[in-house]
Design an enzyme around this catalytic site. Structure first.
Site, mmCIF file in Angstrom:
data_model
loop_
_atom_site.group_PDB
_atom_site.id
_atom_site.type_symbol
_atom_site.label_atom_id
_atom_site.label_comp_id
_atom_site.label_asym_id
_atom_site.label_seq_id
_atom_site.Cartn_x
_atom_site.Cartn_y
_atom_site.Cartn_z
ATOM 1 N N THR A 126 -49.399 -46.420 3.168
ATOM 2 C CA THR A 126 -49.998 -47.240 2.116
ATOM 3 C C THR A 126 -48.996 -47.585 1.025
ATOM 4 O OG1 THR A 126 -52.176 -46.313 2.539
ATOM 5 C CG2 THR A 126 -51.848 -47.329 0.389
ATOM 6 N N ARG A 151 -44.144 -44.226 -0.033
ATOM 7 C CA ARG A 151 -43.517 -43.067 -0.682
ATOM 8 C C ARG A 151 -43.047 -42.047 0.355
ATOM 9 N NH1 ARG A 151 -47.790 -40.931 -5.061
ATOM 10 N NH2 ARG A 151 -49.198 -41.308 -3.292
ATOM 11 N N LYS A 208 -54.211 -39.264 12.365
ATOM 12 C CA LYS A 208 -55.600 -39.520 12.783
ATOM 13 C C LYS A 208 -55.770 -40.895 13.415
ATOM 14 C CE LYS A 208 -57.167 -38.579 8.624
ATOM 15 N NZ LYS A 208 -55.932 -38.072 7.999
ATOM 16 N N GLY A 209 -54.999 -41.880 12.938
ATOM 17 C CA GLY A 209 -55.119 -43.239 13.469
ATOM 18 C C GLY A 209 -54.864 -43.291 14.960
ATOM 19 N N GLN A 254 -57.581 -39.500 4.645
ATOM 20 C CA GLN A 254 -56.963 -38.377 3.926
ATOM 21 C C GLN A 254 -57.104 -37.087 4.736
ATOM 22 O OE1 GLN A 254 -59.128 -40.530 1.701
ATOM 23 N NE2 GLN A 254 -57.285 -41.701 1.346
ATOM 24 N N GLY A 311 -53.989 -44.906 5.022
ATOM 25 C CA GLY A 311 -53.200 -45.747 5.923
ATOM 26 C C GLY A 311 -53.151 -45.109 7.297
ATOM 27 N N HIS A 312 -53.837 -45.709 8.263
ATOM 28 C CA HIS A 312 -53.847 -45.184 9.624
ATOM 29 C C HIS A 312 -52.983 -46.075 10.514
ATOM 30 C CE1 HIS A 312 -57.863 -42.800 9.024
ATOM 31 N NE2 HIS A 312 -56.851 -42.328 8.340
ATOM 32 N N ASP A 364 -42.943 -33.641 19.003
ATOM 33 C CA ASP A 364 -41.582 -34.073 19.356
ATOM 34 C C ASP A 364 -40.617 -34.072 18.177
ATOM 35 O OD1 ASP A 364 -43.479 -36.278 18.687
ATOM 36 O OD2 ASP A 364 -41.626 -37.440 18.601
ATOM 37 N N ASP A 424 -52.331 -37.819 6.479
ATOM 38 C CA ASP A 424 -51.143 -38.296 7.210
ATOM 39 C C ASP A 424 -50.888 -37.491 8.481
ATOM 40 O OD1 ASP A 424 -50.540 -40.117 5.023
ATOM 41 O OD2 ASP A 424 -49.785 -38.379 3.950
ATOM 42 N N ARG A 477 -42.757 -38.645 2.167
ATOM 43 C CA ARG A 477 -43.637 -37.478 2.207
ATOM 44 C C ARG A 477 -42.819 -36.203 2.064
ATOM 45 N NH1 ARG A 477 -46.274 -40.092 7.413
ATOM 46 N NH2 ARG A 477 -47.699 -41.564 6.422
#
Length: 422
Positions: free
Chosen positions: A298, A301, A15-16, A222, A39-40, A331, A12, A303
């Site tokens: 994804t 939930r 990376k996307g 991941q 999930g990206h 930011d 998380d 974090r």
């Protein structure tokens, strides 16, 4: 130039967005591990896209996007993702490639994932997508691969053998009725027909690309501390998330890798169970979670959030051979009066400056912090390093100093253009 992009924390990290930025200079973008538990998120022209299996670079029209053998593929989830691209008029025909050696997630994997978690006293925090059971079958040599679907006799025999064993386990251990051979067989032959145009021999594809001096970008899912070997085991995923996983996850030699870029958040987050030495107290947790939109792409939930942990990040830099870093979500810390960096762990009077391998020690450590003044101003409009507030630059300089890696990318917002490139 062939580049690996890898997360240096618990996933998380953002990376996307970095893949989306780097993809413009790459010819091929390759996912080498994980499944639809990843999930990206990419924000382009105010529109948010979330990718689970398809590489994030698919939004660039002229890029070939590859799902390699190290990925476990849920064909239903993949087809749904393809359908969502069609709705957005993203043409992926001829650009999307799927390894014939990628292992497939079946309904029994998804159900088993949830049933096992329900019985555990030590909860892992699985997404329940069937990822772990699928990788377990791969290692147990009873997995079914994408290419198997195109040999009906082979597929039928493998599926039948699996269900004989698995239905016994489902009935006797979990009091579950089990699964029908005919239903699954027909369902997956239907998926095979739809996916056939995309299936190929990925190692050959990538070797040919290298022969033509094409640029390849390898997209990790991941993060390092969810790696099956080097993460906070057993609170990990079931694949090799580290940069070295590219070689076995995509079928390329180590000599094919020219650069490794590591991605961190300006703070730390993790989803699910497991130790987290720098975790915030409740009030700050809610503040940072709200500002950083820290909810799983994804599962949705929330974090867990905490201060930047330089001890874990140093280990990640070492094990991945990181050449450059991207620091994301700087930011989110805009309003903090004081910002902390964890530089060591304290356990039973002893200070650790290396990441402990003992889970019990890691679960009981206290964080040793440095405190730095915050900048307390909005930096989302900043586009060059020199324009950042002095305190923000000092914070980033200290991270570089601690990790001994140059920071080349700094994200100051979720949009593609809200990025400082040094």
């Amino acid at each position: 130039m062939n580049t690996v992009l890898v997360g240096l924390q618990w996933g998380d990290e953002g990376k996307g967005k970095v893949i989306d930025i780097l993809a413009k200079d790459a010819d091929y973008i390759v996912r080498y591990q994980g499944g639809n538990n990843a999930g990206h998120t990419v924000v382009v022209n105010g529109k948010t896209s979330i990718f689970h299996l398809i590489p994030s670079g698919i939004l660039h029209k002229d890029k070939v996007c590859v799902i390699a053998n190290g990925v476990v593929v849920d064909p239903l989830a993949l087809l749904e993702e393809m359908k969502s691209l069609e709705k957005e008029k993203v043409d992926y025909a001829g650009r999307l490639k799927i390894s014939s050696q990628a292992h497939l997630i079946f309904p029994y994997h998804r159900i088993l994932d949830g049933l096992r978690e329900g019985k555990r006293r030590l909860k892992i925090g699985t997404t329940g997508r069937g990822i772990g059971p699928c990788y377990a079958d791969k290692v147990a040599r009873c997995g079914i691969r994408m290419g198997d679907l195109y040999n009906k006799e082979l597929f039928s025999g493998k599926l039948n053998d699996n269900l004989i064993e698995k239905n016994e386990i489902f009935k006797k251990v979990f009091q579950h009725s089990g699964f029908s051979f005919n239903e699954i067989y027909k369902e997956y032959l239907g998926y095979a027909r739809k996916l056939k145009p995309y299936v190929c021999n990925v190692p050959v594809l990538l070797d040919e690309a290298r022969g033509k001096n094409k640029s390849i970008l390898f997209e990790g899912a991941q993060g390092t501390f969810l790696d099956i070997d080097f993460g906070t085991y057993p609170f990990v995923t079931s694949s090799s998330c580290v940069a070295g996983g590219v070689c076995i996850g995509a079928g390329v030699p180590p000599t094919a890798i020219d650069k490794v870029i590591g991605v961190v958040k300006a703070y730390t987050t993790r989803v699910g169970e497991g130790p987290f030495p720098t975790e915030f107290k409740t009030s700050l947790m809610e503040e940072i979670r709200g500002k950083g939109k820290e909810f799983g792409a994804t599962t949705g939930r929330p974090r867990r959030c905490g201060w930047f942990d330089a001890v874990m990040a140093k280990f990640s830099v070492m094990i991945n051979g990181v050449d450059e870093m991207a620091v994301m979500k700087l930011d989110v810390l805009d309003e903090q009066k004081t910002i902390k960096i964890c530089t060591g762990y304290k356990y039973k009077g002893k200070i650790f400056d290396e990441y402990p391998q003992d889970l019990q020690v890691l679960s009981g450590v206290g964080a040793v912090y440095e405190e730095h003044p915050g900048w307390q101003e909005n930096i989302s409009g900043v586009r060059s390093y020199g324009q950042l507030p002095v305190s923000a630059r000092r914070y980033l300089d200290r991270l570089q100093e601690l990790l001994r890696v140059k920071i080349s990318y700094i994200s100051v917002g979720s949009k593609r253009e809200e990025t400082i490139v040094r």
